[in-house]
Write a protein that holds these residues in place. Structure first.
Motif: not given
Length: 455
Positions: A58, A61, A116-117, A119-121, A123-124, A144
């Motif tokens: 992770q 990234k 990871a979560l 990073l996803r939040v 990125a959105a 999330e």
């Protein structure tokens, strides 16, 4: 730090600002680690979390930056970025805004999933601040967003997310608004800790679900005994103690967990047994089980892991009423430690419990003499001087020597009156009136502190 992660030194002049500026161009988030070489939770992070394969994957990234509290000017940077407690982990978006502050006590697998979560939040276009605002406004959050809030590091927030909001009412409001599930359970634990009021129904429900208890092992190992103490009714306490104890036994025996986490679970077992849980059936005692974990680590091969193991083992032995064994363990380990001055504070505490004030001051002085780094030296020096004023106010010569050394340490630290340094020096300003009457050095030191704190 673990191999496989490229860490940039945030203490180098302008390096942190440089990395954050570059991230705006390359679109990479930034993870900032704030810590110190002597800090046991920091050492656990280095050995257990940053060494985990999933975490390394992770972190590939992001741009990873470490900022040691003893780096030149680090305390001034900490003030700018709202960092105080060691360790603190902040995930920044490429635009420089905070996505979230990450909990440092999770094991490697759970930390990787949390990162990871986040990073996803991020990125959105989301972050913890927007999720909090939406939740408090009664808006609908996805799973999330709720998980991000439940895995926010509330202990290291420093008003970054909360602002002027109170911690306890905010957490209770989040708990009330969250849908049933893992995030609501964790927010409930956070709220209980902030309120210092435990809910036996929620704790028993959590312990009845081994997977959910395991997901919250970080909170329960660190604060399970405190939650138990905050239960009022004796029958509630016995039931919760037994349920928590069963989970602690399973964690201590779980070979998939790292040694520091298994030892923390072992410590929790002992604390719960003294608070009413049935004692576990053991072929060997807690002391022997701890020694096995220490022996497995080895002093030379895993210095960071051994540092945190030793710290937990000493606490567990003291909790168990085995203070002489704890002190003997510390003495035996000092020479092999990469930060022996940290453990000298524990030896000073042991001497205080015995009423040996001379040994207390000797250990504090040795710790200060061995301390490395400007922030660490100020913290250890303030501890020594405050203890001298408390335990040996008549020893004017020794107070003067300590004051003279503190003046030198202040002069060597360009950010002596910033962030953690400021808090340490404020303790000396608040000592009983007249402590600076020992001579010219103590007079100058107090004057320097008063002027510095007022600036």
């Amino acid at each position: 730090m673990a191999a496989g992660i490229v860490w940039r030194d945030g203490g180098r002049d302008g390096a942190l600002a440089e990395v954050l500026a570059r991230s705006a161009g390359d679109g990479r988030p930034v993870l900032l680690y704030w810590g110190a070489a002597w800090c046991p939770p920091c050492n656990r992070l280095k050995s257990e979390v940053f060494g985990h394969e999933a975490v390394i994957a992770q972190l590939a990234k992001v741009s990873a930056v470490q900022l040691d509290g003893d780096s030149a000017g680090a305390q001034a940077l900490a003030e700018q970025y709202r960092l105080r407690s060691y360790p603190t982990l902040v995930l920044f978006a490429p635009d420089g805004g905070e996505i979230s502050r990450l909990p440092c006590e999770l094991d490697g697998e759970l930390f990787a999933a949390t990162l990871a979560l986040a990073l996803r939040v991020g990125a959105a276009g989301g972050n913890a601040a927007r999720s909090l605002q939406a939740a408090l406004a009664g808006d609908t959050l996805n799973s999330e967003q709720w998980t991000l809030l439940s895995h926010y590091s509330w202990d290291t927030d420093e008003a970054s997310l909360l602002g002027q909001r109170g911690l306890a009412p905010t957490l209770r409001a989040l708990h009330a608004a969250a849908p049933a599930g893992a995030a609501r359970l964790r927010l409930g634990l956070h709220a209980q800790l902030a309120e210092r009021a435990a809910d036996p129904v929620e704790l028993l429900a959590l312990c009845a679900d081994p997977a959910q208890a395991r997901a919250n092992m970080d909170i329960l190992c660190n604060s399970g005994a405190s939650l138990l103490k905050w239960l009022v009714a004796a029958d509630q306490r016995a039931a919760v103690a037994t349920a928590l104890h069963a989970q602690a036994v399973s964690w201590a025996e779980d070979l998939w967990l790292g040694r520091p986490d298994r030892l923390a679970a072992l410590r929790l077992q002992g604390r719960l047994e003294r608070l009413g849980a049935p004692a576990a059936k053991r072929s060997v005692g807690i002391e022997q089980q701890m020694q096995v974990l220490l022996d497995e680590a080895g002093p030379a091969d895993h210095p960071h892991e051994r540092h945190t193991l030793l710290n937990t083992a000493v606490s567990a032995l003291n909790d168990a009423g085995l203070a002489p064994q704890a002190e003997a363990l510390l003495r035996a380990e000092l020479d092999a430690s990469h930060a022996p001055f940290y453990f000298m504070l524990s030896l000073a505490s042991a001497a205080r419990r015995r009423g040996d004030h001379g040994a207390v001051l000797d250990w504090y002085e040795r710790a200060w003499q061995g301390a490395r780094g400007p922030a660490t030296r100020l913290q250890w020096g303030a501890t020594l001087l405050a203890s001298l004023v408390e335990l040996a106010p008549q020893d004017r010569a020794r107070i003067e020597r300590a004051a003279e050394g503190m003046l030198e340490d202040i002069g060597a630290a360009p950010d002596a009156f910033r962030q953690r340094n400021r808090a340490q020096l404020r303790k000396l300003e608040q000592l009983p009136a007249g402590w600076n009457g020992a001579g010219p050095h103590s007079d100058r030191l107090l004057q320097r502190i008063v002027v510095g704190l007022a600036a």
